[in-house]
Design an enzyme around this catalytic site. Structure first.
Site, short mmCIF file in Angstrom:
data_model
loop_
_atom_site.label_atom_id
_atom_site.label_comp_id
_atom_site.label_asym_id
_atom_site.label_seq_id
_atom_site.Cartn_x
_atom_site.Cartn_y
_atom_site.Cartn_z
N CYS B 168 30.35 58.06 21.95
CA CYS B 168 29.26 57.34 21.31
C CYS B 168 28.94 58.07 20.03
CB CYS B 168 28.05 57.36 22.24
SG CYS B 168 26.63 56.46 21.65
N HIS B 169 28.40 57.36 19.04
CA HIS B 169 28.08 58.04 17.79
C HIS B 169 26.61 58.43 17.68
CE1 HIS B 169 27.91 53.56 16.71
NE2 HIS B 169 26.67 53.96 16.91
N HIS B 198 22.50 58.11 25.01
CA HIS B 198 21.35 57.44 24.39
C HIS B 198 20.01 58.10 24.68
CE1 HIS B 198 23.38 53.27 23.57
NE2 HIS B 198 24.02 54.27 23.02
#
Lengths: 155, 437
Positions: B168-169, B198
């Site tokens: 994930c970025h 997240h």
């Protein structure tokens, strides 16, 4: 032992100028990685906090570590062959007891440690181990203040 | 070297990953095996891949496969970027909860939307893993598909022999955002981050050896800075640390911002944001295809995605620190064993080695923990065919119960299961036993 003795025999400033090629020792690479934030992997001796599950918690393991500007970060080893863990444990046993002995000044723990050393136990009998440890403690008493040996010897 | 892109029809993302990968000299000449079930999108992806390779002089061998097996055969890396059900399924995830009064923003990771996206995608990823076992058992699966935690947990639980990492970025994006809020170059910001995807927490933020949290707290007091990230700044104010992903994502991970209109307005929470983005993506796709046929150009900048960095490090041995989503094998000690955590990972030619993190600040761990429960229950729902666990997961979400009663949650879940039909894992669609009636 032989290596140490032969080095003692070398002239102190013989053998030409000091080495100019970087060696494989981790020290400078660790400093460089922390300072430049260029990651490297080193195998460091660190506290086993769940890194190698099959070895005792809090023993000292030699483990692949990420080093970058966040410092030395040990990684978790997933599949450690059981026969290697078993071999390691025979030595870890001794280490744990010696650390216990050094921190608490408990002389009995020193005996326990040596009795559990695989090589010593293979070669010596228990009475031999007991008198050998006693003799070594006495001979090295000046460097072992935590065991209050000099007091014991005097009394 | 061969890299399979599964779901390559997300053309812009494919372009970004390819640009990153093919800009490495050592990865030139790689075979790029593109797969999508949509033949038009596959064609578009193929054109994009060839264009990118040509621009970079990378000599990639681009293949297009409608047959996923051919794409996987002998692959060294498999990039999963599918979206099961596409826009239509996304709409259901938003519209049905909305009828009950449950508003969402992105709904692709946590919460009701995350649960149902997870349920319809788990069968896919397990199928993918099974095919990898047969066709490329030593390949590394790079998963970009959401819901990250749920899918990774399903993978390492049901297919532990397949090497995988969730990417994930949000960590590097968050670092860049923080740097911009305090007015420093992002390269000077040193950070440590850990948690779940997240909801990872910046436990260390430094510039030139100085802790910059005081500067970030000060920056938050400036209205124009605060306005850029209200939800995350509020969370920082109350919990003491800055969280990853974004305000729009985090708004639905907690019960503090989406439960009534006053709060939604006060914190600028963009309800239904993902539907807008999904629609924009459709438009962007058409535009991309048009430009490709017209021979127009696209930007060729390196993205912050980790995928290419991992491949490069594994191939060349250049050590890198990346952040990845993996099984919690004692890495974050105050999160449950076996949950999916996002941690620093060392990657070099010897593989990927997740770093031991230790304890998160307790309030940060406590904020992550409920979601790990929901993820675990969703995975179990799919693996065991348990409809009950779907209800359990929904009831334990932090946002839904702040707005809905238990009966409403159960009814909403029933309606979602019905609407998603065949996409649901086996056993879940069966007769409603016990809980809801």
């Amino acid at each position: 032992m032989r290596q140490c003795l032969s080095r003692l025999e070398e002239p102190p400033d013989g053998h030409g100028p000091p080495p100019t090629q970087r060696t494989h020792e981790y020290g400078s690479y660790i400093i460089e990685a922390v300072e430049t934030n260029q990651p490297i992997r080193v195998n460091g001796n660190v506290l086993n906090r769940g890194l190698i599950r099959s070895l005792p918690e809090n023993c000292c393991v030699e483990d692949p570590c990420l080093v970058d500007a966040n410092g030395v970060q040990p990684t978790v080893v997933e599949h450690y062959p059981p026969q290697l863990a078993a071999l390691n444990r025979t030595n870890i046993n001794v280490q744990e007891l010696i650390v216990e002995a050094a921190l608490t000044g408990d002389v009995e723990a020193v005996h326990h440690a040596v009795m559990l050393d695989p090589l010593t136990a293979a070669v010596c009998t228990l009475p031999q181990i007991r008198s050998m440890v006693d003799e070594m403690l006495e001979a090295q008493a000046q460097w072992l203040p935590q065991f209050s040996l000099e007091e014991r010897i005097q009394s | 070297m061969k890299v399979a892109f599964i779901g390559a029809g997300s053309v812009v993302f494919t372009k970004n990953l390819l640009t990153d990968t093919l800009s490495f000299q050592e990865l030139h000449g790689t075979t790029i095996a593109l797969h999508d079930i949509d033949s038009e999108r596959l064609e578009t992806a193929g054109m994009m891949a060839r264009w990118t390779s040509e621009q970079l002089g990378a000599g990639a061998k681009v293949e297009e496969h409608l047959d996923r097996r051919r794409a996987l055969e002998g692959a060294d890396f498999v990039v999963n970027m599918v979206q099961i059900g596409m826009h239509e399924a996304t709409l259901l995830d938003f519209e049905i909860p909305k009828k009950y009064g449950l508003k969402q923003t992105i709904a692709d990771s946590m919460g009701i939307g995350g649960i149902f996206r997870g349920l319809r995608t788990i069968p896919f990823v397990l199928d993918l893993a099974a095919e990898m076992r047969e066709l490329c058992p030593k390949a590394l699966l790079l998963n970009y598909t959401n819901p990250m935690g749920i899918l990774m947990e399903a993978l390492y639980t049901a297919s532990p022999d397949i090497k995988s990492v969730g990417l994930c970025h949000s960590v590097p994006y968050t670092a860049r955002e923080i740097a911009s809020y305090i007015g420093v170059e992002h390269e000077t910001l040193l950070y440590e981050c850990a948690g779940i995807n997240h909801i990872a927490w910046m436990t260390r933020l430094e510039v030139e050896g100085e802790d910059i949290y005081p500067r970030l707290f000060a920056a938050m007091e400036e209205p124009d800075v605060y306005a850029k990230d209200k939800v995350r700044f509020e969370l920082m104010r109350r919990f003491g640390y800055f969280v990853t992903e974004s305000s729009e994502h985090n708004a639905e991970y907690v019960p503090y911002f989406l439960k009534d209109d006053r709060l939604i307005e006060l914190y600028d929470v963009p309800v239904d944001e993902y539907i807008r983005r999904s629609e924009e993506n459709l438009v962007q796709y058409s535009e991309t295809r048009r430009k490709l046929f017209a021979g127009e150009s696209f930007p060729l900048e390196r993205s912050v995605e980790y995928g290419s960095l991992i491949m490069h490090s594994l191939v060349t041995g250049e050590a890198r620190t990346i952040y990845g989503n993996v099984e919690n094998t004692g890495l974050v000690t105050n999160l449950p064993a076996g949950c999916c955590v996002e941690v620093p990972i060392l990657v070099d030619e010897t593989g990927l080695r997740p770093c031991y993190v230790g304890d998160l600040p307790p309030q940060c761990a406590a904020a992550c923990a409920p979601h790990t429960g929901v993820q675990n229950l969703t995975v179990r729902a799919a693996l065991e065919g348990s409809r009950d666990h779907v209800y359990h997961a929904a009831m334990l979400d932090r946002h839904a119960p702040s707005v809905l009663s238990l009966d409403e949650i159960a009814e909403m879940v029933d309606e979602l299961i019905e609407a998603h039909g065949e996409a649901m894992p086996e056993g879940i669609g069966s007769s409603k036993a016990g809980i809801s009636s």
